[in-house]
Enzyme design. Structure first.
Site, PDB file in Angstrom:
ATOM      1  N   GLU A  78      53.028 -20.449  12.828  1.00  0.00           N
ATOM      2  CA  GLU A  78      53.113 -19.266  13.688  1.00  0.00           C
ATOM      3  C   GLU A  78      54.585 -18.885  13.768  1.00  0.00           C
ATOM      4  OE1 GLU A  78      50.658 -17.646  14.666  1.00  0.00           O
ATOM      5  OE2 GLU A  78      48.961 -19.028  14.674  1.00  0.00           O
ATOM      6  N   CYS A 101      57.162 -13.913  20.405  1.00  0.00           N
ATOM      7  CA  CYS A 101      56.862 -13.561  19.017  1.00  0.00           C
ATOM      8  C   CYS A 101      56.063 -12.271  18.945  1.00  0.00           C
ATOM      9  CB  CYS A 101      56.131 -14.708  18.313  1.00  0.00           C
ATOM     10  SG  CYS A 101      54.640 -15.233  19.155  1.00  0.00           S
TER      11      CYS A 101
END
Length: 519
Positions: A271, A305
């Site tokens: 990720e 993110c």
């Protein structure tokens, strides 16, 4: 220990912080020990005072913890999945009981405002609830066999000890996404958290390992931790004891981890970075859109993110949208994240503020018009004003807009057609989150279709951040391609076994092959 951690944060005594932290870099279950690596110092972003000083874990520590996790796995994999789920349920209950204290630790160490910190702890609680239900739903398949009186089935089995590497910005939630799902799947965990948030990591380890100590079915080394710098992370990635490495962080870090794990033919769940965009169309509800833009762009001071970094606005309305955003930004309360009125806390450290300043200067040199940015009067250097940068679409190619800067910088880009907007959305190396604000069903469906956004998360009339735990979380391209949290993300933490069972008295071969050896 939670009270001791909070006292450590609040204390003015460097001696207390030093003596307390030196013994806690390595944890095998509820057994905490000193690391054998170099000293690490962690600072609170609130006032840049040192709140942690400890000897970090090194390669030898990682090896020791990995062996303990491997040994515990032999027992844990045989524990029925619903009992593994009960373990996770009790972890969730402890997080629920201690929600305010845990959120305080997040605010003090990661700089999140109180509401976001409380939301992160709630995310841990929610994923525990999800994993408990999952513990009774680890389904395989029964497949029609081409051979008479044969059964073809799939089973899912525990994979082994899982190496989990996490970042500072979600110091508890991302651990929980991985640990809770991996635990109900029958795996053990070795967690290498960010060395910027060691107290958050210790709090999680303490809560979970105490639950394990009260359950005789749970081996002590089911949940483990090593706090260290890049050396510890590299050792985790390189260890053959971990069939899967789940790593969350920058694209640069992810590429390094992927290369190391690939060299030993291990599995990765990555990720990584996100350069997320939102399209605002002429039919959009602007009042809703502005609220979504501001939270997505400035939440966690731009250190998610899924932070909104590119706003793609129809050229007929871009001036009005920019004016509304400038007004909204001016009203933001920037300051101490523990203050209930604060909406924007600090960047995690002064280095990030320097990077933000450098990027804004570069954006201006490349043709952007900068609104906001800069420091906050009377605050440490890592407190910054969120910035809006109007950027011409003709200069996007090769520009700073294509890079993810982990800071509250929002690029505003005009478009003329939906096709052009989708092209701008997709024309970056990253592919995590995206959104469109529209009341036109054709525009919404096109954006979500095969010819629309190429991201792993595609939203309509909500922002790019704030994903729910029920859906699989992750993205494409340089975001890494991994999926965590909900849906069928659990399959990454298990190994698949395909079984053919012949209950006939014959031995037919697949594909109609005949192979007669006589007799």
């Amino acid at each position: 220990m939670l009270r001791e951690i909070m006292n450590c944060i609040e204390s003015d005594s460097l001696t207390m912080r030093t003596s307390y932290k030196k013994c806690c870099a390595v944890a095998i279950g509820n057994e905490f020990a000193a690391g054998n690596g170099e000293a690490i110092r962690a600072y609170s972003p609130i006032d840049l005072t040192m709140i942690a000083h400890f000897a970090s874990a090194n390669k030898q520590d990682v090896h020791k913890v990995a062996q303990a996790a491997k040994n515990a796995f032999q027992q844990w994999r045989g524990v029925p999945a619903p009992i593994r789920g009960e373990f996770v349920r009790r972890i969730g209950e402890e997080f629920r009981k201690n929600k305010k204290d845990l959120a305080y630790i997040i605010s003090a160490e990661a700089g999140k405002i109180t509401q976001e910190a409380l939301g992160e702890v709630q995310e841990v609680i929610d994923i525990c609830d999800f994993a408990v239900g999952l513990s009774r739903q680890l389904y395989g398949l029964t497949i029609a066999s081409e051979r008479k009186d044969h059964k073809l089935i799939e089973q899912w089995h525990p994979l082994g000890p899982i190496g989990v590497i996490t970042a500072f910005n979600f110091p508890m939630a991302v651990w929980a996404w991985n640990a809770t799902i991996a635990l109900v799947c029958g795996n053990t965990i070795v967690w290498k958290p960010s060395d910027k948030t060691p107290l958050c990591s210790l709090a999680c380890q303490y809560v979970a390992s105490n639950v394990a100590a009260d359950m005789p079915e749970v081996p002590n080394a089911v949940l483990n931790m090593v706090i260290g710098d890049a050396e510890a992370g590299e050792a985790v990635a390189a260890s053959r004891e971990f069939p899967l490495i789940s790593a969350t962080g920058s694209t640069l870090m992810g590429k390094k981890v992927a290369n190391v794990v690939a060299a030993r033919l291990g599995k990765t769940l990555l990720e990584l970075g996100g350069n997320n965009a939102m399209v605002v169309t002429p039919s959009a509800d602007l009042q809703m859109a502005i609220r979504a833009i501001v939270f997505s762009a400035v939440g966690t001071c731009g250190q998610r993110c899924t932070t909104l970094r590119r706003l793609i606005v129809h050229e007929s309305m871009i001036d009005g949208v920019v004016d509304k955003l400038i007004k909204a930004y001016a009203s933001l309360c920037i300051g101490d994240p523990i203050n209930e009125e604060t909406l924007v806390g600090p960047l995690v450290d002064p280095q990030m503020a320097k990077i933000m300043g450098r990027v804004l200067r570069l954006a201006k040199e490349q043709g952007g018009t900068v609104h906001g940015g800069g420091g906050v009067d009377g605050k440490p250097f890592n407190y910054v004003k969120p910035a809006i940068v109007e950027f011409p679409k003709e200069k996007l190619e090769g520009s700073v807009v294509n890079d993810e800067t982990f800071a509250p910088i929002l690029y505003v880009i005009p478009y003329s057609t939906l096709g052009e907007a989708i092209k701008i959305n997709n024309n970056v190396p990253q592919g995590l989150s995206s959104a469109i604000f529209t009341n036109d069903i054709r525009e919404a469906e096109t954006f979500c279709s095969y010819s629309g956004s190429d991201c792993g998360i595609v939203n309509v009339n909500i922002g790019t951040s704030g994903a729910e735990i029920g859906g699989a979380f992750g993205g494409e391209k340089e975001t890494g391609g991994g999926r965590e949290s909900g849906s069928d993300a659990w399959k990454a933490y298990m190994r698949r076994s395909t079984n053919t069972i012949n209950y006939s008295t014959e031995l037919p071969l697949a594909q109609g092959i005949e192979f007669d050896i006589g007799g």
